[in-house]
Design an enzyme around this catalytic site. Structure first.
Site, PDB file in Angstrom:
ATOM      1  CB  ALA A 170      71.125 -92.286  -2.464  1.00  0.00           C
ATOM      2  CG  ASP A 171      72.866 -92.589   2.802  1.00  0.00           C
ATOM      3  OD1 ASP A 171      72.171 -91.576   2.620  1.00  0.00           O
ATOM      4  OD2 ASP A 171      72.565 -93.474   3.626  1.00  0.00           O
ATOM      5  CG  LEU A 172      78.035 -95.223   0.329  1.00  0.00           C
ATOM      6  CD1 LEU A 172      78.345 -96.606  -0.202  1.00  0.00           C
ATOM      7  CD2 LEU A 172      78.957 -94.879   1.487  1.00  0.00           C
TER       8      LEU A 172
END
Length: 399
Positions: A170-172
């Site tokens: 999700a971050d990436l």
């Protein structure tokens, strides 16, 4: 190609981000030549000197994430710090932040404040759940988004219970989506002459990445479940045992299925009434996979790999991370790069997966991750501050 000829060398970015999602955006822009200025609190104000989820500054994660930036310390809670910041905004093209949605407004560095100084600014934001709505001020990190975005419910073996993906996906993806949005806004600025606010969230990014799994629900009313190492809909596709381990084979579709059966010496499976079309193969997946596994156990992974390549059937070994970087094709692609750090020496970092014919990859790694505030004096000098003024800012803990 010199760094001045990299595609984004004419773009200046002010990077207020921390953790992973926002810095991923900044890294994308920095690698392709943008002058990214990493703005951090002075050491005396750092409330996490040991490093957070990204680890310590000299650790591999931090060094891989923040390369190609210049470092400036700045106390944005002080009026003098904001004064320096807005002088930088006058010179910048992009501001990046990933505060919780209300924090930037409280600090007075939100889009409206930046636009008042520079109408051409493109302001990029990442939050956990969005800039407004019932969860706007709720804290969010990658694993929370994986859970609330549905990903953990479809990851892992059937019946195993929810499983997180082995990377902060999700971050990436939020970071990459924001980088794409910023570039779109910069292109639009060429037409309109004005910047705009671009924002995404971990939750939006995670749901977007569900892709066909989401459409199974939105269009078909089907709630996907865990499929483990097997493809949710394409059969046979999954992990199969070999004489010395296991490997992936992907032979969904009639043509590939026929080819696989020939390689296995099991042409009888092609016309078997249980496997005659994709619908039947999906219904009888367990028995079909068992029949295939009975054959794949008879040879090594390398032997099957060679036979599948010759037959035009997708397949491949299952590597550990060390083995992946030793694969001849990975070595040929050169995605493992090196950067020179003044005190840490030669560091291995992950390069860009994007290849441009006029911007060779070696040129994209120009600077190691900066030490805290490493370029503060030089950057303040560019803004017109003399040595005495800089010393005063330091004494007052503004930088």
């Amino acid at each position: 190609m010199s760094s001045s000829r990299l595609p984004l060398s004419h773009i200046r970015v002010l990077d207020l981000t921390a953790h992973r999602a926002g810095p991923t955006t900044a890294r994308q822009l920095a690698d392709w030549g943008a002058d990214v200025i990493k703005i951090e609190p002075p050491a005396a104000l750092d409330d996490e000197p040991g490093g957070g989820l990204i680890g310590k500054r000299h650790g591999s994660d931090f060094q891989n994430l923040h390369r190609n930036k210049r470092g400036l310390t700045l106390n944005l809670k002080e009026a003098e710090g904001r004064e320096v910041f807005f002088k930088l905004v006058e010179t910048a093209d992009v501001v990046l932040e990933n505060y919780r949605s209300d924090v930037k407004t409280r600090l007075g560095v939100d889009y409206a404040a930046c636009r008042a100084v520079n109408p051409r600014i493109v302001y990029g934001s990442i939050s956990g759940f969005g800039q407004d709505g019932p969860y706007a001020t709720r804290p969010g990190v990658d694993q929370i988004a994986q859970g609330m975005g549905g990903l953990m419910s479809i990851t892992g073996l059937p019946g195993q219970g929810p499983v997180r993906v082995g990377i902060p996906i999700a971050d990436l993806t939020a970071g990459h989506f924001l980088a794409q949005g910023v570039l779109i806004a910069l292109l639009d600025r060429e037409r309109t002459g004005e910047g705009q606010w671009v924002h995404t969230s971990l939750l939006e990014a995670q749901i977007a990445m569900l892709d066909f799994q989401a459409s199974r629900w939105l269009m078909d009313g089907e709630v996907p479940g865990q499929a483990g190492n097997e493809h949710p809909t394409g059969v046979p596709t999954g992990v199969f045992p070999t004489a010395d381990g296991s490997m992936n084979i992907a032979a969904a579709g009639d043509r590939l299925f026929r080819r696989l059966c020939r390689v296995l010496g099991r042409e009888d499976l092609v016309d078997h009434p249980d496997y005659a079309d994709s619908r039947l193969r999906r219904r009888n997946r367990e028995a079909l996979n068992a029949a295939i596994a009975e054959e794949t156990r008879k040879r090594s992974s390398a032997e099957w790999d060679a036979l599948l390549i010759e037959a035009g059937v997708p397949g491949g070994p299952i590597y550990g991370i060390d083995q992946a970087f030793e694969d001849p094709q990975v070595r040929h692609l050169g995605i493992a790069r090196q950067v020179e750090h003044g005190s840490l020496g030669t560091l291995g970092v992950v390069g860009q997966p994007i290849n441009l014919s006029a911007a060779p990859q070696p040129e994209t790694l120009r600077l190691p991750t900066p030490e805290l505030g490493e370029h503060s004096d030089a950057l303040l000098g560019e803004l017109g501050y003399d040595a005495a003024a800089i010393a005063g800012l330091r004494a007052r803990k503004v930088v």
